[in-house]
Design a protein around this motif. Sequence first.
Motif, PDB file in Angstrom:
ATOM      1  N   LEU A  85       1.068  -1.059  -0.197  1.00 43.64           N
ATOM      2  CA  LEU A  85      -0.101   0.111   0.160  1.00 43.64           C
ATOM      3  C   LEU A  85       0.988   1.651   0.042  1.00 43.64           C
ATOM      4  N   GLN A  86       2.082   1.282   0.947  1.00 41.32           N
ATOM      5  CA  GLN A  86       2.586   2.748   0.949  1.00 41.32           C
ATOM      6  C   GLN A  86       3.457   2.791  -0.944  1.00 41.32           C
ATOM      7  N   GLN A  87       3.894   1.951  -1.191  1.00 42.64           N
ATOM      8  CA  GLN A  87       3.941   2.063  -2.710  1.00 42.64           C
ATOM      9  C   GLN A  87       3.842   2.095  -3.567  1.00 42.64           C
ATOM     10  N   GLU A  88       2.499   1.707  -3.151  1.00 41.20           N
ATOM     11  CA  GLU A  88       1.057   2.002  -4.532  1.00 41.20           C
ATOM     12  C   GLU A  88       1.188   3.193  -4.074  1.00 41.20           C
ATOM     13  N   LEU A  89       0.740   3.705  -3.070  1.00 40.09           N
ATOM     14  CA  LEU A  89       0.288   5.394  -2.098  1.00 40.09           C
ATOM     15  C   LEU A  89       0.987   6.461  -3.346  1.00 40.09           C
ATOM     16  N   ARG A  90       2.679   6.049  -2.659  1.00 45.17           N
ATOM     17  CA  ARG A  90       3.484   7.103  -3.237  1.00 45.17           C
ATOM     18  C   ARG A  90       3.401   7.318  -4.770  1.00 45.17           C
ATOM     19  N   SER A  91       3.556   6.181  -5.437  1.00 52.08           N
ATOM     20  CA  SER A  91       3.412   6.211  -7.482  1.00 52.08           C
ATOM     21  C   SER A  91       2.306   6.560  -7.853  1.00 52.08           C
ATOM     22  N   ARG A  92       0.646   6.928  -6.836  1.00 52.77           N
ATOM     23  CA  ARG A  92      -0.042   7.154  -7.295  1.00 52.77           C
ATOM     24  C   ARG A  92      -0.396   8.558  -6.888  1.00 52.77           C
ATOM     25  N   THR A  93       0.235   8.494  -5.512  1.00 50.67           N
ATOM     26  CA  THR A  93       0.223  10.659  -5.333  1.00 50.67           C
ATOM     27  C   THR A  93       1.036  10.922  -6.636  1.00 50.67           C
ATOM     28  N   ASP A  94       2.746  11.080  -6.495  1.00 51.27           N
ATOM     29  CA  ASP A  94       2.942  11.811  -7.786  1.00 51.27           C
ATOM     30  C   ASP A  94       2.575  11.904  -9.076  1.00 51.27           C
ATOM     31  N   ARG A  95       2.128  10.915  -9.586  1.00 51.87           N
ATOM     32  CA  ARG A  95       1.638  10.862 -10.746  1.00 51.87           C
ATOM     33  C   ARG A  95       0.518  11.723 -10.492  1.00 51.87           C
ATOM     34  N   LEU A  96      -0.828  11.491  -9.777  1.00 46.54           N
ATOM     35  CA  LEU A  96      -1.544  12.404  -9.490  1.00 46.54           C
ATOM     36  C   LEU A  96      -1.376  14.060  -9.707  1.00 46.54           C
ATOM     37  N   ARG A  97       0.001  14.077  -8.732  1.00 44.94           N
ATOM     38  CA  ARG A  97       0.339  15.328  -8.829  1.00 44.94           C
ATOM     39  C   ARG A  97       1.260  16.022 -10.085  1.00 44.94           C
ATOM     40  N   ALA A  98       1.968  15.023 -10.590  1.00 43.19           N
ATOM     41  CA  ALA A  98       2.265  15.565 -11.758  1.00 43.19           C
ATOM     42  C   ALA A  98       1.653  15.995 -13.182  1.00 43.19           C
ATOM     43  N   GLU A  99       0.939  15.369 -12.596  1.00 43.83           N
ATOM     44  CA  GLU A  99      -0.666  15.842 -14.185  1.00 43.83           C
ATOM     45  C   GLU A  99      -1.326  16.817 -13.474  1.00 43.83           C
ATOM     46  N   GLY A 100      -0.677  17.439 -12.296  1.00 41.59           N
ATOM     47  CA  GLY A 100      -1.915  18.397 -12.202  1.00 41.59           C
ATOM     48  C   GLY A 100      -3.404  18.170 -10.710  1.00 41.59           C
ATOM     49  N   ALA A 101      -3.972  17.197 -10.893  1.00 39.55           N
ATOM     50  CA  ALA A 101      -4.756  17.042 -10.250  1.00 39.55           C
ATOM     51  C   ALA A 101      -5.407  17.847  -8.664  1.00 39.55           C
ATOM     52  N   THR A 102      -6.816  17.903  -8.891  1.00 43.81           N
ATOM     53  CA  THR A 102      -6.711  18.633  -7.880  1.00 43.81           C
ATOM     54  C   THR A 102      -6.358  17.978  -6.327  1.00 43.81           C
ATOM     55  N   PRO A 103      -6.325  19.106  -5.175  1.00 41.25           N
ATOM     56  CA  PRO A 103      -6.685  18.143  -3.874  1.00 41.25           C
ATOM     57  C   PRO A 103      -7.239  16.837  -3.421  1.00 41.25           C
ATOM     58  N   GLN A 104      -8.531  17.375  -3.638  1.00 38.73           N
ATOM     59  CA  GLN A 104      -9.583  16.512  -3.543  1.00 38.73           C
ATOM     60  C   GLN A 104      -9.351  15.026  -4.576  1.00 38.73           C
ATOM     61  N   ALA A 105      -9.105  15.365  -5.659  1.00 38.83           N
ATOM     62  CA  ALA A 105      -9.004  14.241  -6.289  1.00 38.83           C
ATOM     63  C   ALA A 105      -8.065  12.943  -6.020  1.00 38.83           C
ATOM     64  N   VAL A 106      -6.740  13.661  -5.440  1.00 41.87           N
ATOM     65  CA  VAL A 106      -5.931  13.294  -4.794  1.00 41.87           C
ATOM     66  C   VAL A 106      -6.159  12.158  -3.766  1.00 41.87           C
ATOM     67  N   ARG A 107      -7.572  13.259  -2.551  1.00 41.41           N
ATOM     68  CA  ARG A 107      -7.444  12.792  -1.652  1.00 41.41           C
ATOM     69  C   ARG A 107      -8.547  11.477  -1.651  1.00 41.41           C
ATOM     70  N   ALA A 108      -9.527  11.540  -2.935  1.00 38.14           N
ATOM     71  CA  ALA A 108     -10.594  10.758  -3.060  1.00 38.14           C
ATOM     72  C   ALA A 108      -9.648   9.341  -3.187  1.00 38.14           C
ATOM     73  N   MET A 109      -8.433   9.225  -4.185  1.00 38.89           N
ATOM     74  CA  MET A 109      -7.900   8.298  -4.398  1.00 38.89           C
ATOM     75  C   MET A 109      -7.124   7.470  -2.746  1.00 38.89           C
ATOM     76  N   ARG A 110      -6.312   8.268  -2.453  1.00 39.94           N
ATOM     77  CA  ARG A 110      -6.573   8.064  -0.890  1.00 39.94           C
ATOM     78  C   ARG A 110      -7.243   6.880   0.302  1.00 39.94           C
ATOM     79  N   GLN A 111      -8.464   7.887  -0.312  1.00 39.02           N
ATOM     80  CA  GLN A 111      -9.303   7.267   0.965  1.00 39.02           C
ATOM     81  C   GLN A 111      -9.742   5.741   0.287  1.00 39.02           C
ATOM     82  N   GLN A 112      -9.956   5.417  -0.982  1.00 37.14           N
ATOM     83  CA  GLN A 112      -9.984   4.276  -1.401  1.00 37.14           C
ATOM     84  C   GLN A 112      -9.087   3.126  -1.468  1.00 37.14           C
ATOM     85  N   LEU A 113      -8.134   3.664  -1.656  1.00 36.42           N
ATOM     86  CA  LEU A 113      -6.664   3.546  -1.845  1.00 36.42           C
ATOM     87  C   LEU A 113      -6.268   2.576   0.161  1.00 36.42           C
TER      88      LEU A 113
END
Length: 340
Positions: free
Chosen positions: A235-263
């Motif tokens: 989970l830690q590895q997936e969380l880091r990679s998905r968070t970095d990718r979303l932020r690199a794509e310019g995702a909103t804080p709400q999108a990052v939060r939704a991803m984290r909540q479901q992971l």
Amino acid sequence: MKKLLLLCAFIFAFIVGIWLFQPTDPTLAETTPPPTAQPERTEATRPRPAAPERTVQAPAKVAGLPPSFRGTTLDGALPVDANGQLIVCLEVRQLFDYFLSALGEESLQASVDRLRRYIAGQLEAPAHAQALALLDDYLTYKRALLDVDRAQPRVADLAALRQRHEQVRALRASIFSVAAHEAFFGFEEARDGYALQRLAIVHDTTLSAQAKGEAIDRLRAGLPDDVQSSLVPQLQQELRSRTDRLRAEGATPQAVRAMRQQLVGAQATARLEALDAQRQGWEVRVSRFLADKARLEHTSGLAASERQVAIERMMVERFSPQERLRLAGSVQLAQRDDEG
């Protein structure tokens, strides 16, 4: 919505991978040697949980293993309790699997015969008979599992995954004692059951991202401690990679939060956001310090020693002793980034 679909696809692929890419070997369908005659399994001879005292036989050297075993360490063990009874635990299954992994390089009969000889050299009665009887059950299970896989098409569908999970669990319960079933497969079934239930939560369109996170919190809280711990690295590895990718794509804080909540669930997401806030606050403080430090270094009319005293005073005023230790690393990192 696109990001949510990507997250669902990852989790779904993880579960499907457990099923679709589980190694099976057609040589298990060979006719195995007839089971060694064993006394009827009364309560006195049936494998049972560990007694307080536990003895593990020192592994013996295994002769004649196929070439692929060179450099490997014997996996598993055959522990016994103070009464000489076999302690049925995951280590026993690991030992069986170690020997049976020679399938493909030699016949099943050769692998089973070698394993039986090893058991005979390691154990005395009554543990010897118990281990051989348990091995017979394990071979029966492996053959039956191949039949289940042949009979059921491997469809990437949540309902199909759940059906196979239940079929395999029922198969194990029909072959093994309750104690052996739990010892051999309890951890695996708890982990796979969690993954399936989490997948169902993620796909539940009636739940908000927050509700899904809370449901995942409750689901994980019900897991045994060892299963919870086993989930953390992935989970830690997936969380880091998905968070970095979303932020690199310019995702909103709400999108990052939704991803984290479901992971990782709602509670972990709240802790992560608190850490994000602390990290951002630290970065702001370091940036201001570096800017003020640069101004001092370029101030005319100050001797080098005076500049150094002023910089050190600024550090003491703005950072605690513990923070100053951390500050040194942050300054070095910032300098490397500027140079790069």
